[in-house]
Scaffold this motif. Structure first.
Motif, short mmCIF file in Angstrom:
data_model
loop_
_atom_site.label_atom_id
_atom_site.label_comp_id
_atom_site.label_asym_id
_atom_site.label_seq_id
_atom_site.Cartn_x
_atom_site.Cartn_y
_atom_site.Cartn_z
N ALA A 34 -0.24 5.98 -8.66
CA ALA A 34 1.15 6.39 -8.54
C ALA A 34 1.82 6.32 -9.90
O ALA A 34 1.45 5.50 -10.75
N THR B 272 0.81 -1.21 0.00
CA THR B 272 0.00 0.00 0.00
C THR B 272 0.85 1.27 0.00
O THR B 272 0.31 2.37 -0.12
N ASP B 273 2.13 1.11 0.13
CA ASP B 273 3.05 2.24 0.23
C ASP B 273 3.61 2.56 -1.16
O ASP B 273 4.21 1.70 -1.80
N GLU B 274 3.40 3.79 -1.62
CA GLU B 274 3.88 4.15 -2.95
C GLU B 274 5.41 4.05 -3.04
O GLU B 274 5.94 3.74 -4.10
N GLU B 275 6.09 4.29 -1.95
CA GLU B 275 7.55 4.17 -1.97
C GLU B 275 7.96 2.72 -2.22
O GLU B 275 8.95 2.46 -2.89
N PRO C 277 -2.91 -2.48 -4.26
CA PRO C 277 -2.75 -2.14 -2.83
C PRO C 277 -3.83 -2.80 -1.98
O PRO C 277 -5.02 -2.59 -2.19
N LEU D 194 6.24 0.60 -4.04
CA LEU D 194 6.04 0.40 -5.48
C LEU D 194 7.24 0.96 -6.25
O LEU D 194 7.74 0.32 -7.18
N ALA D 195 7.67 2.15 -5.85
CA ALA D 195 8.82 2.76 -6.53
C ALA D 195 10.07 1.92 -6.34
O ALA D 195 10.93 1.85 -7.24
N ALA E 258 0.15 -2.73 -9.68
CA ALA E 258 -0.13 -2.42 -8.28
C ALA E 258 -1.52 -2.91 -7.90
O ALA E 258 -2.48 -2.73 -8.64
N TYR F 183 -3.07 -1.02 -12.42
CA TYR F 183 -3.59 -1.42 -11.10
C TYR F 183 -4.58 -2.56 -11.26
O TYR F 183 -5.11 -2.81 -12.35
N TRP G 208 -8.59 8.90 -4.85
CA TRP G 208 -7.47 8.05 -5.25
C TRP G 208 -6.81 8.55 -6.52
O TRP G 208 -7.49 8.96 -7.47
#
Length: 453
Positions: free
Chosen positions: A294, A240-243, A259, A245-246, A257, A300, A291
């Motif tokens: 990212a 759930t953390d965009e970081e 989440p 994913l990055a 993704a 998604y 929403w």
């Protein structure tokens, strides 16, 4: 974001429960019309293997699918621009496979961490993660994967790869530690499992298919790992953390993704989404209005899980799936086109020729609960919102054939509704309509065709 996401997916949990073929056949054109272009079919789970493979008689559950039935869905989906991705979940979530082939069960010191899936399943299991330390087992599993892959006419195969034991239980298994060091003196137990996922990806790749897997290895190991999944394995990331994913993107992976706190629908045991139960709800208002995808992932995916609700009918899941499916289909294809989720759903629900009425030939009823401010928190409704939504259960929509009655129930709210416009189908000609047992503030609209005077 002005352009549609390249991958706009939805996943159904066909492993834990059998979904009727008629539902699946109708589901495909429906999601295509909403803008989706990917359907992941989670075909194996701890309790069932849902594909009948000719050389594995007795492995599939009584209610399962033939390869031709799945391939018919694949062809139907292709005609609607939807790619089907079948999933065989390996090497964990494998209780049913281990029961069929007991040699796959771990033995020896630390084996209990691999045989009992209670942490994920909620109650003890006899076998959870396959013993991949023995060459004969690895060969058998790869043979099963080859048969699974060859039976299905899909460009990709999802390998699972999630929810094997986490540290410190992961390193408690002596056999897995020994196997890891036989591969490389620096490898940990988690590295041995990643090495096996790479072997499985090789099987899929050798048959001209694209391998996929869930993210998990990096969490199970507590970050202490040396071996990475092959970079051509597409990662379906539930983080759930965009970081996070990055992080996958920075390390060279293609990512879809999904989440878990926002894009999962897991209503659990009927009547679903109860206070104090570990359900996961997708909030259609938040998904539509707040929403934002990212940057970086291919797309998604909305996931529908059947944990603890294996015996519920398709309609049970449909009641929790419908609104998130509709709003995400719109958001996957671009920014909000309407001021809020209710305006979007009102337009989506519009049927040519139907009008709001107080009597006549009704076809549906729309209703919207009054709820306090707030939404979901880590995938669950806040307590005040959940209480307001639960109060709608038991509401009865009634009709009378004559103005004075008698009254009959046309529909009853059994599932927890969403804090947006909900809709239930009705049918019949009625001189009068009413709502009983409803909480204060429930908005109601009757729709259909006015009776001729």
């Amino acid at each position: 974001m002005n352009d549609p996401l390249a991958v706009r997916g939805v996943m159904l949990d066909l492993g834990r429960r059998y979904w009727e073929l008629d539902y699946l056949r109708a589901f495909i054109p429906r999601i295509a019309a909403l803008g989706y272009n990917r359907l992941q079919l989670h075909l194996t789970e701890w309790n069932a293997f849902r594909l009948r493979l000719p050389d594995y008689e007795g492995l599939a559950a009584e209610r399962s699918y033939t390869p031709e039935e799945i391939n018919d869905l694949v062809r139907l989906a292709a005609g609607h621009g939807v790619e089907v991705v079948p999933e065989i979940d390996l090497p964990a979530h494998a209780t049913a496979i281990i029961r069929y082939h007991p040699e796959l069960r771990f033995t020896g010191p630390g084996a209990e961490h691999f045989n009992d899936g209670a942490y994920w399943h909620g109650s003890p299991t006899d076998g959870w993660t396959m013993d991949i330390t023995r060459e004969a087992n690895r060969d058998w599993i790869k043979g099963l994967l080859a048969a699974f892959t060859d039976a299905l006419e899909t460009p990709a195969v999802h390998l699972g790869g999630d929810e094997w034991p986490i540290e410190p239980g992961l390193s408690a298994c002596a056999a897995l530690n020994d196997h890891a060091r036989s591969l490389d003196p620096a490898y940990t137990a988690g590295d041995a499992l990643v090495a096996f996922m790479n072997e499985l990806a090789g099987v899929v790749r050798s048959r001209g298919r694209r391998p996929e897997m869930w993210n998990w290895w990096e969490r199970a190991s507590g970050g202490d790992f040396h071996l990475w999944p092959d970079r051509d394995i597409r990662i379906v990331a539930w983080d759930t953390d965009e970081e996070r994913l990055a992080w996958f993107l920075r390390h060279g992976y293609e990512v879809i993704a999904s989440p878990s706190a926002t894009h999962y629908v897991t209503p659990r045991t009927a009547p679903g989404n109860l206070a104090g139960k570990p359900y996961v709800a997708a909030d259609p208002r938040r998904l539509y209005e707040d929403w934002r995808p990212a940057p970086g992932p291919l797309g998604y995916q909305l996931c529908v899980w059947a944990d603890w609700a294996e015996q519920e009918p398709d309609a049970y899941f449909e009641s929790y799936l419908r609104r998130p499916l509709e709003v995400l289909g719109a958001r996957f294809c671009g920014p909000p086109a309407y001021p809020d989720a209710d305006a979007f759903l009102t337009e989506l629900d519009r049927v040519p020729g139907e009008v709001r009425l107080g009597a006549g030939r009704v076809t549906r009823v729309r209703f919207r609960p009054r709820v306090p401010e707030g939404g979901t928190e880590a995938g669950r409704w806040s307590a005040p919102v959940a209480e307001a939504l639960d109060a709608v259960r038991g509401t009865r929509f009634q009709g009378a054939r004559t103005p004075g009655g008698p009254w009959e129930d046309l529909a009853v709210v059994t599932a927890q509704p969403y804090p947006v416009w909900n809709e239930l189908p009705l049918s019949g000609e009625f001189a009068a309509l009413r709502v009983v047992d409803a909480p204060e503030g429930l908005e109601v609209e009757w729709w259909g065709v006015r009776s001729p005077r």
